[in-house]
Design an enzyme around this catalytic site. Structure first.
Site, PDB file in Angstrom:
ATOM      1  N   LYS A  83       0.851  -1.197   0.000  1.00 17.06           N
ATOM      2  CA  LYS A  83       0.000   0.000   0.000  1.00 17.06           C
ATOM      3  C   LYS A  83       0.881   1.238   0.000  1.00 17.06           C
ATOM      4  O   LYS A  83       1.756   1.389   0.863  1.00 17.06           O
ATOM      5  CB  LYS A  83      -0.866   0.020   1.246  1.00 17.06           C
TER       6      LYS A  83
HETATM    7  C1  E4P Z   1      -8.500   0.149   3.550  1.00 16.92           C
HETATM    8  O1  E4P Z   1      -7.749  -0.054   2.624  1.00 16.92           O
HETATM    9  C2  E4P Z   1      -8.536   1.446   4.254  1.00 16.92           C
HETATM   10  O2  E4P Z   1      -7.334   1.685   4.909  1.00 16.92           O
HETATM   11  C3  E4P Z   1      -9.687   1.470   5.212  1.00 16.92           C
HETATM   12  O3  E4P Z   1     -10.829   0.971   4.538  1.00 16.92           O
HETATM   13  C4  E4P Z   1      -9.955   2.822   5.817  1.00 16.92           C
HETATM   14  O4  E4P Z   1     -11.156   2.771   6.541  1.00 16.92           O
HETATM   15  P1  E4P Z   1     -11.602   3.926   7.588  1.00 16.92           P
HETATM   16  O5  E4P Z   1     -11.924   5.151   6.788  1.00 16.92           O
HETATM   17  O6  E4P Z   1     -12.810   3.345   8.250  1.00 16.92           O
HETATM   18  O7  E4P Z   1     -10.444   4.119   8.510  1.00 16.92           O
END
Ligand code: E4P
Length: 217
Positions: A83
């Site tokens: 990521k």
């Molecule tokens: C996934 O890849 C993201 O990091 C995650 O869905 C973020 O979610 P949030 O906005 O609930 O923290």
């Protein structure tokens, strides 16, 4: 649509895998911090549970440092996806890593123009955050619709992961719009299966069956 679970919790991942619907996992620094364990070990455990892609996020902000961190993370297991935050430095890192055969998932996408650049940079995945846009009175699902249109217009291969999902309607719209993947918290996965008429129906069938048994003596 592929279903990923958005968690670093091993029990939740095991349960979702056993439901038979799990295609992958996404984590982020917040989710790993919530588990309170050494992150590399935790990611190693996650990769042991799931065959599909497991996203692990870099902390570095400069492209050369991101690349170094990504190369280390990718040694954890073959199914690790890196990521990368959606910045110009991030895009540079994507180009290098994808060139080396290391898959990237560009995260923290909040606009269609950001997504256009990610498609051009050749990332394997992009993660638009629908919930966080809704939180500020924007329209997260409209962003998904826009990215799908733009990627279709130009034949980009980058897969769209609908992220920051908060409730079943986000999943409904992701599927209806034709998103490639939804990454869903455990609680929302559990909510998807529930319908009160299913519970009432099971209850009635069981009662009627019992009364038949009682009448037959
Ligand atoms: C996934 O890849 C993201 O990091 C995650 O869905 C973020 O979610 P949030 O906005 O609930 O923290």
């Amino acid at each position: 649509m592929k279903i990923f679970i958005d968690t670093a919790n091993l029990e939740e991942i095991k349960q979702a895998r056993d439901f038979g619907i799990l295609d992958g996992v996404t984590t982020n620094p917040t989710l790993l911090a919530r588990e309170g364990k050494p992150p590399l070990k935790q990611l190693e455990e996650i990769c042991r549970i799931v065959d599909g892609p497991v996203s692990a996020e870099v902390i570095a902000l400069q492209s050369d440092e991101m690349v170094k961190e990504a190369r280390d993370l990718s040694k954890i297991a073959d199914n690790i996806v890196i990521k990368i935050p959606l910045t110009l430095e991030g895009l540079k890192a994507v180009k290098i890593l994808e060139g080396e055969g290391i898959k990237t998932n560009v995260t923290l996408c909040f606009s269609a123009m950001q997504a256009l650049l990610v498609g051009k940079a050749g990332a394997s995945y992009i993660s638009p955050f629908v919930g966080r846009l809704d939180d500020i009175s924007d329209d997260g699902m409209r962003l998904i619709e826009d990215i799908i249109t733009i990627y279709d217009n130009y034949g980009f291969d980058t897969e769209i992961i609908v992220a920051s999902i908060r409730h079943p309607m986000h999943v409904y719209w992701a599927a209806k719009l034709g998103a490639d993947i939804a990454t869903i918290p455990f609680k929302t996965i559990s909510q998807l299966i529930k319908h009160p008429l299913t519970d009432i129906g099971i209850d009635r069938f069981l009662k009627d069956w019992q009364s038949l048994q009682d009448n037959l003596g």
